[in-house]
Design a protein around this motif. Structure first.
Motif, PDB file in Angstrom:
ATOM      1  N   PRO A 228     -12.148  -4.772 -11.460  1.00  0.00           N
ATOM      2  CA  PRO A 228     -12.615  -3.290 -11.440  1.00  0.00           C
ATOM      3  C   PRO A 228     -11.886  -2.393 -12.608  1.00  0.00           C
ATOM      4  O   PRO A 228     -12.241  -1.412 -13.086  1.00  0.00           O
ATOM      5  CB  PRO A 228     -12.290  -2.890 -10.246  1.00  0.00           C
ATOM      6  N   GLY A 229     -10.517  -2.968 -13.099  1.00  0.00           N
ATOM      7  CA  GLY A 229      -9.918  -2.560 -13.992  1.00  0.00           C
ATOM      8  C   GLY A 229      -8.520  -2.026 -13.550  1.00  0.00           C
ATOM      9  O   GLY A 229      -8.244  -1.733 -12.303  1.00  0.00           O
ATOM     10  N   ASP A 230      -7.566  -2.163 -14.489  1.00  0.00           N
ATOM     11  CA  ASP A 230      -6.146  -1.932 -14.160  1.00  0.00           C
ATOM     12  C   ASP A 230      -5.921  -0.681 -13.345  1.00  0.00           C
ATOM     13  O   ASP A 230      -4.926  -0.574 -12.556  1.00  0.00           O
ATOM     14  CB  ASP A 230      -5.435  -1.847 -15.432  1.00  0.00           C
ATOM     15  N   GLU A 231      -6.781   0.314 -13.762  1.00  0.00           N
ATOM     16  CA  GLU A 231      -6.352   1.765 -13.036  1.00  0.00           C
ATOM     17  C   GLU A 231      -6.809   1.774 -11.432  1.00  0.00           C
ATOM     18  O   GLU A 231      -6.560   2.854 -10.947  1.00  0.00           O
ATOM     19  CB  GLU A 231      -7.141   2.690 -13.821  1.00  0.00           C
ATOM     20  N   TYR A 232      -7.335   0.708 -11.033  1.00  0.00           N
ATOM     21  CA  TYR A 232      -7.658   0.585  -9.693  1.00  0.00           C
ATOM     22  C   TYR A 232      -6.913  -0.545  -9.058  1.00  0.00           C
ATOM     23  O   TYR A 232      -7.425  -0.664  -7.924  1.00  0.00           O
ATOM     24  CB  TYR A 232      -9.476   0.507  -9.585  1.00  0.00           C
ATOM     25  N   VAL A 233      -6.054  -1.194  -9.576  1.00  0.00           N
ATOM     26  CA  VAL A 233      -5.364  -2.526  -8.907  1.00  0.00           C
ATOM     27  C   VAL A 233      -4.033  -2.318  -9.249  1.00  0.00           C
ATOM     28  O   VAL A 233      -3.376  -2.101 -10.307  1.00  0.00           O
ATOM     29  CB  VAL A 233      -6.052  -3.655  -9.671  1.00  0.00           C
ATOM     30  N   ASP A 234      -3.204  -2.487  -8.132  1.00  0.00           N
ATOM     31  CA  ASP A 234      -1.708  -2.673  -8.229  1.00  0.00           C
ATOM     32  C   ASP A 234      -1.348  -4.197  -8.130  1.00  0.00           C
ATOM     33  O   ASP A 234      -0.338  -4.279  -8.996  1.00  0.00           O
ATOM     34  CB  ASP A 234      -1.261  -1.918  -6.769  1.00  0.00           C
ATOM     35  N   ILE A 235      -1.796  -5.101  -7.330  1.00  0.00           N
ATOM     36  CA  ILE A 235      -1.503  -6.200  -7.189  1.00  0.00           C
ATOM     37  C   ILE A 235      -2.855  -7.212  -7.374  1.00  0.00           C
ATOM     38  O   ILE A 235      -3.901  -6.887  -6.783  1.00  0.00           O
ATOM     39  CB  ILE A 235      -0.797  -6.437  -5.980  1.00  0.00           C
ATOM     40  N   ILE A 236      -2.654  -8.293  -7.713  1.00  0.00           N
ATOM     41  CA  ILE A 236      -3.629  -9.303  -7.959  1.00  0.00           C
ATOM     42  C   ILE A 236      -3.408 -10.577  -6.876  1.00  0.00           C
ATOM     43  O   ILE A 236      -2.372 -11.081  -6.737  1.00  0.00           O
ATOM     44  CB  ILE A 236      -3.893  -9.969  -9.153  1.00  0.00           C
TER      45      ILE A 236
END
Length: 344
Positions: A228-236
């Motif tokens: 969804p984009g880096d601005e919505y994700v802290d950890i993968i």
């Protein structure tokens, strides 16, 4: 090898995507960033109905995992209206207060249109695509529709439980909409676009409407097209179920997860069957931040009415090695995370 200098890819700054993240989340993220690439946090998922996993692990290893995995499944409105009960929020609060780390997923029962046919399409399996005709693409296409409003209703219901955790000071490694690209869950059944929009809707509503500032957002879509984009994700996170007693580091999947973004993000083994061998993880530099072994038969069998450790997936000697390895962090080795120093 344990004291080797970290490679640059493991240097992650503890900057959470929610600019209003509270101190509990910031302190946990600071710890995770400090540990990433140097240790792996041991983890275990809770059972949905019964929860003997931790006690069995403690019985055979003398240790408890650092990370305990919970599930909001039975808080889903289409389950509670059919009599389902859940106490995971209460157990999670106790776990945090006793010094452990909390992660939650959500096997989100479809809000409506459950097929409810035995044996494997009952309402109890309503998170599976095969057990519902609920159409996430149709729902996300019309914000005035009943289906869209039911999505909001369900997000709000889970937000109540997350608010309870926030009120208790519990930061949460929050992993919704997991394994979406597989298509076996209804939120992934119509392709990437509606699922990404659903992720963003959930993030915006929980963050801006409900002010849930204790969440660390763990994305587990398992394919670059679904990111969804880096601005919505802290950890993968990656969920990996190799063959029985396969203890490989899962380097290929680790590298795949790294490729989802050009940023340095923490990579976790958010679900696993067999546990990777820590020596192989170190050799390959597939340094997962934590693991979370799935529950039930991945941990125990019932023999003569008694629950005993099951060696089908991870042999006992291998389990003991993992829990006592200098690379692994068990619950007793965690610092005081409620007062962990914040990183600049």
């Amino acid at each position: 090898m344990l004291n080797a200098e970290r490679q640059p890819r493991f240097n992650v700054q503890p900057n959470l995507v929610n600019p209003n993240a509270d101190e509990s989340a910031q302190r946990l993220m600071s710890y995770l960033c400090d540990m990433y690439g140097t240790r792996i946090l041991t983890g275990q998922q809770i059972g949905v109905v019964s929860t003997p996993e931790l006690e069995i692990l403690h019985e055979v290893t003398g240790k408890y995992p650092a990370v305990y995995g919970f599930d909001f499944m039975n808080y889903s409105p289409s389950r509670t209206e059919r009599g389902a009960e859940c106490f995971d929020t209460d157990i999670a609060i106790d776990w945090w207060q006793s010094g452990g780390i909390v992660t939650f997923c959500w096997h989100w029962n479809a809000p409506k249109d459950l097929i409810d046919l035995p044996p494997d399409r009952t309402w109890g399996s309503g998170f599976y695509t095969k057990a519902t005709t609920f159409d996430v693409q149709k729902a996300m296409a019309d914000e005035d529709s009943e289906d869209y409003k039911l999505l909001i209703r369900d997000i709000d219901a889970i937000s109540i439980q997350l608010q309870r955790l926030q009120d208790a000071g519990v930061p949460v490694l929050w992993r919704p909409l997991h394994e979406a690209s597989g298509g076996w869950f209804w939120w992934g059944a119509k392709g990437a676009d509606p699922c990404i929009r659903l992720w963003k809707l959930m993030y915006e509503r929980m963050t801006n409407r409900h002010k849930l500032n204790h969440l660390i957002w763990v994305w587990n879509g398992q394919h670059a097209d679904w990111y969804p984009g880096d601005e919505y994700v802290d950890i993968i996170g990656e969920d990996i179920y190799p063959p029985d007693r396969n203890y490989e580091s899962q380097l290929d999947r680790f590298q795949t997860a790294l490729s989802y973004t050009a940023m340095n993000k923490i990579i976790a083994l958010s679900e696993n069957g067999p546990i990777p061998d820590p020596d192989l993880m170190l050799r390959d530099q597939a340094l997962w931040a934590w693991n979370c072994t799935w529950y039930g038969t991945f941990v125990y069998d019932t023999v003569d009415g008694r629950r005993v450790y099951a060696e089908k997936y991870t042999e006992l000697d291998q389990l003991i090695k993992f829990y006592h390895h200098p690379y692994s962090v068990t619950k007793d080795e965690l610092p005081d995370l409620q007062n962990y120093p914040l990183r600049d």
